[in-house]
Motif scaffolding. Structure first.
Motif, PDB file in Angstrom:
ATOM      1  N   ASP A 188       0.843  -1.207   0.000  1.00 10.96           N
ATOM      2  CA  ASP A 188       0.000   0.000   0.000  1.00 10.96           C
ATOM      3  C   ASP A 188       0.875   1.253   0.000  1.00 10.96           C
ATOM      4  O   ASP A 188       0.490   2.288  -0.538  1.00 10.96           O
ATOM      5  N   LEU A 189       2.055   1.150   0.610  1.00 10.34           N
ATOM      6  CA  LEU A 189       2.991   2.278   0.653  1.00 10.34           C
ATOM      7  C   LEU A 189       3.881   2.347  -0.583  1.00 10.34           C
ATOM      8  O   LEU A 189       4.654   3.298  -0.738  1.00 10.34           O
ATOM      9  N   GLY A 190       3.785   1.340  -1.448  1.00  9.21           N
ATOM     10  CA  GLY A 190       4.557   1.356  -2.685  1.00  9.21           C
ATOM     11  C   GLY A 190       5.993   0.917  -2.535  1.00  9.21           C
ATOM     12  O   GLY A 190       6.873   1.444  -3.230  1.00  9.21           O
ATOM     13  N   PHE A 191       6.260  -0.073  -1.666  1.00  3.14           N
ATOM     14  CA  PHE A 191       7.624  -0.567  -1.481  1.00  3.14           C
ATOM     15  C   PHE A 191       8.293  -0.899  -2.809  1.00  3.14           C
ATOM     16  O   PHE A 191       9.436  -0.517  -3.063  1.00  3.14           O
ATOM     17  N   GLY A 192       7.586  -1.645  -3.654  1.00  3.71           N
ATOM     18  CA  GLY A 192       8.170  -2.073  -4.913  1.00  3.71           C
ATOM     19  C   GLY A 192       8.585  -0.912  -5.785  1.00  3.71           C
ATOM     20  O   GLY A 192       9.676  -0.912  -6.373  1.00  3.71           O
ATOM     21  N   SER A 193       7.735   0.098  -5.875  1.00  6.00           N
ATOM     22  CA  SER A 193       8.044   1.276  -6.697  1.00  6.00           C
ATOM     23  C   SER A 193       9.217   2.057  -6.118  1.00  6.00           C
ATOM     24  O   SER A 193      10.052   2.579  -6.863  1.00  6.00           O
ATOM     25  N   ILE A 194       9.275   2.131  -4.796  1.00  4.81           N
ATOM     26  CA  ILE A 194      10.373   2.844  -4.155  1.00  4.81           C
ATOM     27  C   ILE A 194      11.702   2.165  -4.464  1.00  4.81           C
ATOM     28  O   ILE A 194      12.684   2.829  -4.849  1.00  4.81           O
ATOM     29  N   ILE A 195      11.753   0.849  -4.316  1.00  2.00           N
ATOM     30  CA  ILE A 195      12.982   0.123  -4.615  1.00  2.00           C
ATOM     31  C   ILE A 195      13.362   0.296  -6.073  1.00  2.00           C
ATOM     32  O   ILE A 195      14.525   0.559  -6.408  1.00  2.00           O
TER      33      ILE A 195
END
Length: 397
Positions: free
Chosen positions: A176-183
């Motif tokens: 929901d916090l967008g971990f994948g996009s951040i990485i």
């Protein structure tokens, strides 16, 4: 500004192209499932079936990356002994992930709930890679299916009727916090754009945090409602909400230099120092604090995993990669999966990147076992340098 301009413009046929492709596609994932044995429910109350420990949520509890015993950049068969799916002639991910290798839920044979086998007679993993909070909610309350599976709360309803559930452990909110996009953004900023990601990433986390934590709170409510409908009183079982560990170390603990290509090509940790420090000392603690607040509000026990991989992260100076003459080791290998996609196209799948690996999963199982021994209170789980998963211990928060 970062000082890697020469590497950004360097021609990188094959290896470089795969790394760049990896940067644009990196997801956050989840996995794990064990099937419960059907049993008759006790009239008007808790099932008379076997006791059960159940996990729900995303990739950090499902068992994602459990295929790998450390990391090795080499292209040899079995990758210097790190690939548990290697059978001597080919790799079969279903050996580790079972039927969920095909769906992408990737529930491994060393998932956290499996490693905490002494908690209950049955270990049931309902988590699935890529899950968000809406994948936990019951369908009747807006829950969404994922990868061909019903919302996890609806699956839990069946489990609760067939088993005497004693422990429910939840890991959710990261997607929901967008971990994948951040990485992915941070990797791209290192490999391509010659810029930092932490400022924009921090703004993104801040903007998504209220909605994400509201979703985590609703997920807990949905779980409580399912259990009540199945005849359970709150005292009949324990509900644990856990946080996330950092898969990369602080810059001072990186064993590869910031400039050049070894940090990406060999180590699989393509992050600038400033971004690594932000992720380790700002983002991960911020998320842990927010999740702890939700747990307190909802009456769930909290397990803080933010320091669980300290000294065992990808590229940590305290670890090393296995070689042809140095086998994987629980005491010296990394406990998280490196950013894959550039070393060899057969090294598993990209979604395994940045998750606790085989050794990390065993450590998580030990953490849950230790927490089960504490009937109340919030705890942080940490490792002991130079020891395997048996060296995990709890510290009161």
């Amino acid at each position: 500004m970062p000082e890697n301009c020469s590497s950004i413009t360097r021609s990188t046929p094959g290896l470089g192209r795969r790394l760049l492709a990896a940067a644009f596609a990196l997801p956050l994932t989840v996995a794990g499932l064990a099937v419960a044995t059907p049993a008759s429910a006790a009239p008007g109350g808790v099932s008379a079936g076997p006791t059960a420990s159940v996990t729900l949520g995303d990739s950090y509890i499902s068992g994602e990356a459990g295929r790998w015993m450390g990391n090795a950049a080499g292209t040899t068969d079995g990758h210097n002994g790190t690939d548990r799916a290697w059978n001597g002639s080919s790799a079969d991910p279903s050996v580790v992930y079972g039927a969920t290798a095909a769906s992408g839920c990737d529930r491994s044979d060393v998932a956290e709930v499996v490693g905490a086998a002494t908690v209950a007679q049955s270990q049931i993993n309902l988590a699935c890679s890529g899950a968000v909070t809406a994948n936990i909610f019951r369908a009747a309350d807006g829950g969404q299916s994922l990868k061909g599976e019903a919302p996890q709360a609806d699956q839990l309803a069946t489990v609760a009727r067939q088993n005497n559930v004693k422990l429910i452990t939840l890991s959710i909110g990261g997607n929901d916090l967008g971990f994948g996009s951040i990485i992915s953004d941070c990797v791209q900023d290192y490999l391509i754009w010659n810029s930092y990601c932490h400022d924009s990433a921090q703004s993104s986390v801040d903007s998504k945090m209220p909605t994400a934590m509201a979703g985590v709170g609703k997920a807990i409510d949905e779980i409580r409602a399912v259990m009540a409908d199945a005849g359970y009183a709150p005292s009949d079982y324990r509900l644990v909400l856990q946080s996330y560990p950092s898969p990369i170390p602080r810059s001072a603990e990186m064993r590869y230099p910031e400039s050049g290509w070894s940090r990406s090509d060999t180590g699989g940790c393509p992050f600038w120092n400033a971004d690594a420090d932000w992720a380790r000392d700002s983002m991960v603690p911020q998320i842990s604090k927010a999740l702890a607040g939700v747990a307190a509000t909802k009456g769930a026990q909290f397990l803080d995993l933010s320091d669980m991989l300290q000294g065992r992260e990808v590229c940590s100076t305290a670890t090393q990669q296995p070689t042809a003459s140095s086998a994987p080791s629980a005491t010296s290998s990394e406990w998280a999966r490196f950013v894959d996609g550039g070393f060899n196209t057969t090294q598993g799948v990209l979604q395994e990147s940045m998750h606790p690996n085989y050794y990390g999963q065993l450590a998580l199982g030990r953490c849950l076992t230790l927490l089960w021994g504490q009937s109340s209170g919030d705890y942080a789980c940490r490792n002991t340098a130079g020891q395997d998963a048996s060296g995990m211990y709890l510290a009161a928060r």
